[in-house]
Design a protein around this motif. Structure first.
Motif, mmCIF file in Angstrom:
data_model
loop_
_atom_site.group_PDB
_atom_site.id
_atom_site.type_symbol
_atom_site.label_atom_id
_atom_site.label_comp_id
_atom_site.label_asym_id
_atom_site.label_seq_id
_atom_site.Cartn_x
_atom_site.Cartn_y
_atom_site.Cartn_z
ATOM 1 N N LEU A 128 2.507 -4.523 -10.603
ATOM 2 C CA LEU A 128 2.457 -5.956 -10.878
ATOM 3 C C LEU A 128 1.075 -6.400 -11.347
ATOM 4 O O LEU A 128 0.940 -7.357 -12.119
ATOM 5 N N MET A 129 0.025 -5.702 -10.872
ATOM 6 C CA MET A 129 -1.351 -6.047 -11.251
ATOM 7 C C MET A 129 -1.811 -5.283 -12.490
ATOM 8 O O MET A 129 -2.967 -5.403 -12.896
ATOM 9 N N HIS A 130 -0.888 -4.487 -13.065
ATOM 10 C CA HIS A 130 -1.188 -3.710 -14.274
ATOM 11 C C HIS A 130 -2.420 -2.825 -14.091
ATOM 12 O O HIS A 130 -3.248 -2.671 -14.999
ATOM 13 N N ASN A 131 -2.527 -2.308 -12.856
ATOM 14 C CA ASN A 131 -3.602 -1.369 -12.507
ATOM 15 C C ASN A 131 -4.995 -1.985 -12.674
ATOM 16 O O ASN A 131 -5.978 -1.288 -12.937
ATOM 17 N N GLN A 132 -5.068 -3.316 -12.488
ATOM 18 C CA GLN A 132 -6.339 -4.036 -12.612
ATOM 19 C C GLN A 132 -6.650 -4.759 -11.295
ATOM 20 O O GLN A 132 -5.750 -5.223 -10.608
ATOM 21 N N GLY A 133 -7.919 -4.876 -10.928
ATOM 22 C CA GLY A 133 -8.311 -5.619 -9.749
ATOM 23 C C GLY A 133 -8.316 -4.764 -8.487
ATOM 24 O O GLY A 133 -8.126 -3.547 -8.535
ATOM 25 N N ASN A 134 -8.535 -5.432 -7.355
ATOM 26 C CA ASN A 134 -8.637 -4.747 -6.062
ATOM 27 C C ASN A 134 -7.245 -4.530 -5.488
ATOM 28 O O ASN A 134 -6.758 -5.294 -4.639
ATOM 29 N N ILE A 135 -6.597 -3.480 -5.935
ATOM 30 C CA ILE A 135 -5.209 -3.211 -5.563
ATOM 31 C C ILE A 135 -5.076 -2.928 -4.075
ATOM 32 O O ILE A 135 -4.138 -3.397 -3.414
ATOM 33 N N VAL A 136 -6.018 -2.168 -3.508
ATOM 34 C CA VAL A 136 -5.944 -1.803 -2.091
ATOM 35 C C VAL A 136 -6.024 -3.049 -1.210
ATOM 36 O O VAL A 136 -5.256 -3.209 -0.255
ATOM 37 N N PHE A 137 -6.930 -3.958 -1.538
ATOM 38 C CA PHE A 137 -7.094 -5.182 -0.749
ATOM 39 C C PHE A 137 -5.834 -6.045 -0.802
ATOM 40 O O PHE A 137 -5.336 -6.517 0.233
ATOM 41 N N VAL A 138 -5.304 -6.253 -2.002
ATOM 42 C CA VAL A 138 -4.099 -7.071 -2.166
ATOM 43 C C VAL A 138 -2.915 -6.420 -1.456
ATOM 44 O O VAL A 138 -2.121 -7.104 -0.785
ATOM 45 N N GLY A 148 -3.012 -4.518 1.158
ATOM 46 C CA GLY A 148 -3.199 -4.694 2.594
ATOM 47 C C GLY A 148 -2.762 -6.069 3.062
ATOM 48 O O GLY A 148 -2.111 -6.208 4.105
ATOM 49 N N ILE A 149 -3.110 -7.096 2.276
ATOM 50 C CA ILE A 149 -2.697 -8.457 2.629
ATOM 51 C C ILE A 149 -1.180 -8.576 2.618
ATOM 52 O O ILE A 149 -0.568 -9.110 3.559
ATOM 53 N N ILE A 150 -0.561 -8.074 1.561
ATOM 54 C CA ILE A 150 0.897 -8.182 1.432
ATOM 55 C C ILE A 150 1.596 -7.394 2.535
ATOM 56 O O ILE A 150 2.620 -7.828 3.076
ATOM 57 N N ALA A 151 1.038 -6.232 2.917
ATOM 58 C CA ALA A 151 1.627 -5.437 3.994
ATOM 59 C C ALA A 151 1.565 -6.168 5.329
ATOM 60 O O ALA A 151 2.433 -5.999 6.185
ATOM 61 N N ALA A 152 0.539 -7.004 5.517
ATOM 62 C CA ALA A 152 0.362 -7.695 6.796
ATOM 63 C C ALA A 152 1.175 -8.990 6.890
ATOM 64 O O ALA A 152 1.440 -9.469 8.001
ATOM 65 N N LEU A 153 1.560 -9.571 5.778
ATOM 66 C CA LEU A 153 2.224 -10.877 5.794
ATOM 67 C C LEU A 153 3.510 -10.911 6.629
ATOM 68 O O LEU A 153 3.720 -11.881 7.381
ATOM 69 N N PRO A 154 4.419 -9.917 6.543
ATOM 70 C CA PRO A 154 5.611 -9.977 7.397
ATOM 71 C C PRO A 154 5.269 -10.014 8.879
ATOM 72 O O PRO A 154 5.926 -10.711 9.661
ATOM 73 N N GLY A 155 4.236 -9.283 9.283
ATOM 74 C CA GLY A 155 3.839 -9.264 10.686
ATOM 75 C C GLY A 155 3.362 -10.624 11.161
ATOM 76 O O GLY A 155 3.634 -11.024 12.299
ATOM 77 N N ILE A 156 2.647 -11.343 10.304
ATOM 78 C CA ILE A 156 2.177 -12.682 10.671
ATOM 79 C C ILE A 156 3.367 -13.607 10.910
ATOM 80 O O ILE A 156 3.417 -14.349 11.901
ATOM 81 N N TRP A 193 1.763 -12.984 -6.249
ATOM 82 C CA TRP A 193 1.970 -14.201 -5.466
ATOM 83 C C TRP A 193 3.428 -14.319 -5.046
ATOM 84 O O TRP A 193 3.736 -14.626 -3.885
ATOM 85 N N GLN A 194 4.316 -14.088 -5.997
ATOM 86 C CA GLN A 194 5.750 -14.132 -5.675
ATOM 87 C C GLN A 194 6.106 -13.063 -4.641
ATOM 88 O O GLN A 194 6.862 -13.322 -3.696
ATOM 89 N N LEU A 195 5.548 -11.868 -4.827
ATOM 90 C CA LEU A 195 5.806 -10.781 -3.881
ATOM 91 C C LEU A 195 5.309 -11.154 -2.485
ATOM 92 O O LEU A 195 6.013 -10.947 -1.486
ATOM 93 N N GLY A 196 4.095 -11.718 -2.410
ATOM 94 C CA GLY A 196 3.527 -12.090 -1.125
ATOM 95 C C GLY A 196 4.361 -13.137 -0.399
ATOM 96 O O GLY A 196 4.599 -13.043 0.803
ATOM 97 N N ILE A 197 4.815 -14.144 -1.111
ATOM 98 C CA ILE A 197 5.640 -15.204 -0.509
ATOM 99 C C ILE A 197 6.940 -14.623 0.047
ATOM 100 O O ILE A 197 7.340 -14.930 1.182
ATOM 101 N N LEU A 198 7.594 -13.785 -0.740
ATOM 102 C CA LEU A 198 8.862 -13.206 -0.290
ATOM 103 C C LEU A 198 8.664 -12.267 0.890
ATOM 104 O O LEU A 198 9.473 -12.243 1.823
ATOM 105 N N ARG A 199 7.574 -11.480 0.881
ATOM 106 C CA ARG A 199 7.308 -10.574 2.010
ATOM 107 C C ARG A 199 6.989 -11.369 3.273
ATOM 108 O O ARG A 199 7.362 -10.974 4.383
ATOM 109 N N PHE A 200 6.308 -12.502 3.124
ATOM 110 C CA PHE A 200 6.038 -13.372 4.273
ATOM 111 C C PHE A 200 7.353 -13.895 4.854
ATOM 112 O O PHE A 200 7.562 -13.883 6.076
ATOM 113 N N LEU A 201 8.267 -14.323 3.992
ATOM 114 C CA LEU A 201 9.560 -14.834 4.450
ATOM 115 C C LEU A 201 10.394 -13.737 5.098
ATOM 116 O O LEU A 201 11.161 -13.999 6.038
#
Length: 402
Positions: free
Chosen positions: A248-258, A260-268, A311-319
Motif C-alpha cells: 500500500l505504501m509502494h515500498n516508500q516511507g517507514n514501513i516497519v513503524f506503520v 507496528g502501529i497497524i498491528a497494535a490497533l486491534p489490541g487497543i 489509513w483505510q487499513l488502520g481504521i478497519l483493523r482498529f474496528l
C-alpha cells in the motif's frame, strides 16, 4: 466465607490477574519482532534455512502447548489453579531468560519447546477467575482478563523492538524473563484461591468422566471448535500485514513503524471494549454478542481486501479489535456458564489447546493463500471462514443452548 468477603476477594483477584496477564502478554510477544534476526546470529544460514528455522522455532511452542495443556488442566482441577499459575509463570520466566544465553539454534528450539511445556498461565488465570466470580458477572470478568492479555500481546512487539534497539537481543530475553517473574510474584502474594475444592469423584479423573459431567458436551466442544476457527481467522492475517502495508505504501516511507502501529490497533480496541461487551452479554445474552462479532468481522475483513491506503487499513483493523472483543472472551464466558466448577480447569485447558491449534493453522493458511494468490485474497478467504464459523455457531451451539 461471607458474601461481602467473597465479593471483595474475586474483585481483588481480577485486578491482580488482569495486571499479571497484561504483563505476560507483553512478555510472550515482545520477542517476535526480532526472533528471526536472533536466529540469524546463532549460525550461518542460507535464506531458505533461515526461513525454515524461523518457522520451526516459532511454531514449536504451540505444538507442545496444545499437547500438554489438557494434562496441566487436569492437575489444576486436582491441586488448584493458583499452583498452576505459579508453576507456569516461574517456569517460563526461567526459560525466557535462558534464551538470551543460547549459543546455537538447537538450544533455542529446545527452550521454545520447553516454554510450550510450561504453558498455562493465561488459561489457569482465566479458570481461577471463572470459578471465583459469580456467574452473573463472569462475562464482564473474563472480558476484562482477555482485553488485558490481548492489549499486552499486541503492545509487546513495540516494547520488544524498543528494548532490542536500546540494548541487545540477549538482554531483551533477560528482561522478558524478569517481566514473567513480576507476574509470578504478583500471583504468589496477591492472588487467593480460598474456595478451591479438589476433585474427589473418581469418575471425574478421566476424560470420559469429564464429558459425562457436562450438561451438553456438543455445546462445549462446539465452542472449542469456534475458538479454533476464531484464532485461525485472526492469525491468518498476521504473516502478511506488514507485506500488505509495504504494498500500500509502494515500498516508500517507514514501513516497519506503520506496520507496528497497524498491528497494535486491534489490541487497543479490544482493551477498550471487551469488558463492556462482557457486561452487556451478561444482561442480554452472551450468544447475541458473539453473533454480532461474527457479522462485524465478516464485513470488516471483506472490506480490508479493497483498501487503497494505510489509513483505510488502520481504521478497519482498529474496528476489527471491537469484533475480537465480541468473540474469544465471550466464548470463554459461555464455557464457564455451561461447565461444572470441578472441571473448569480442564475445559479451559482444552479450549486453550484449540486456540493453539488455531495459532498454528492460521499463519500457514494466510501465507499459503498469499503465495498462490494475493494479499487481498487472504482477507476475503478469512471473511469466508468467519461466515462458516457463524453458521456453525448458529446451528450447533445456539441450538444446544436452547
Amino acid at each position: 466465607m461471607s458474601q461481602s468477603k467473597n465479593n471483595e476477594l474475586w474483585r481483588k483477584n481480577l485486578k491482580v490477574l488482569s495486571i499479571a496477564v497484561f504483563i505476560a502478554g507483553i512478555a510472550f510477544s515482545e520477542v517476535m519482532p526480532f526472533l528471526s534476526l536472533y536466529i540469524d546470529t546463532l549460525g550461518t544460514f542460507t535464506h531458505q534455512e533461515l526461513n525454515f528455522w524461523s518457522g520451526f522455532v516459532f511454531s514449536g511452542v504451540y505444538f507442545v502447548s496444545a499437547v500438554v495443556s489438557p494434562w496441566w488442566g487436569k492437575l489444576a482441577d486436582k491441586k488448584g489453579r493458583k499452583l498452576m499459575i505459579l508453576r507456569a509463570s516461574l517456569g517460563m520466566a526461567i526459560v525466557l531468560a535462558a534464551m538470551g544465553l543460547v549459543t546455537n539454534v538447537w538450544q533455542l528450539f529446545f527452550l521454545r519447546m520447553t516454554q510450550g511445556f510450561f504453558a498455562g498461565f493465561v488459561s489457569n488465570s482465566n479458570a481461577l477467575i471463572a470459578t471465583e466470580t459469580p456467574k452473573e458477572k463472569s462475562g464482564q470478568a473474563l472480558g476484562t482478563m482477555t482485553s488485558a492479555f490481548t492489549a499486552g500481546n499486541l503492545l509487546g512487539p513495540f516494547v520488544g523492538g524498543a528494548l532490542a534497539s536500546a540494548f541487545s537481543y540477549r538482554v531483551t530475553f533477560l528482561i522478558t524473563g524478569g517481566l514473567l517473574l513480576i507476574a509470578f510474584f504478583l500471583s504468589l502474594f496477591f492472588v487467593h484461591e480460598d474456595d478451591f475444592k479438589p476433585i474427589t469423584e473418581q469418575k471425574l479423573e478421566n476424560t470420559r468422566g469429564v464429558i459425562s459431567a457436562l450438561r451438553s458436551p456438543i455445546l462445549v466442544f462446539g465452542l472449542m471448535l469456534t475458538t479454533l476457527i476464531i484464532q485461525a481467522a485472526n492469525n491468518s492475517i498476521n504473516p502478511i500485514v506488514s507485506l500488505y502495508v509495504r504494498q500500500l505504501m509502494h515500498n516508500q516511507g517507514n514501513i516497519v513503524f506503520v506496520s507496528g502501529i497497524i498491528a497494535a490497533l486491534p489490541g487497543i480496541a479490544t482493551f477498550l471494549a471487551a469488558s463492556r461487551f462482557g457486561a452487556w452479554g451478561d444482561r442480554i445474552g452472551t450468544h447475541k454478542i458473539i453473533i454480532g462479532g461474527f457479522i462485524g468481522a465478516t464485513i470488516l475483513f471483506f472490506l480490508t481486501a479493497f483498501v487503497q491506503n494505510t489509513w483505510q487499513l488502520g481504521i478497519l483493523r482498529f474496528l476489527v479489535g471491537f469484533t475480537d472483543a465480541c468473540l474469544f472472551p465471550q466464548v470463554q464466558t459461555l464455557l464457564t456458564k455451561n461447565s461444572p466448577v470441578q472441571v473448569t480447569g480442564r475445559i479451559f485447558s482444552w479450549n486453550q489447546s484449540a486456540m493453539y491449534i488455531g495459532n498454528i493453522v492460521g499463519p500457514l493458511l494466510g501465507s499459503t493463500i498469499a503465495g498462490i494468490s494475493s494479499y487481498s485474497m487472504v482477507f476475503i478467504v478469512t471473511a469466508v471462514i468467519v461466515v462458516a464459523n457463524l453458521i456453525l455457531f448458529r446451528f450447533n451451539v445456539i441450538k444446544n443452548l436452547n
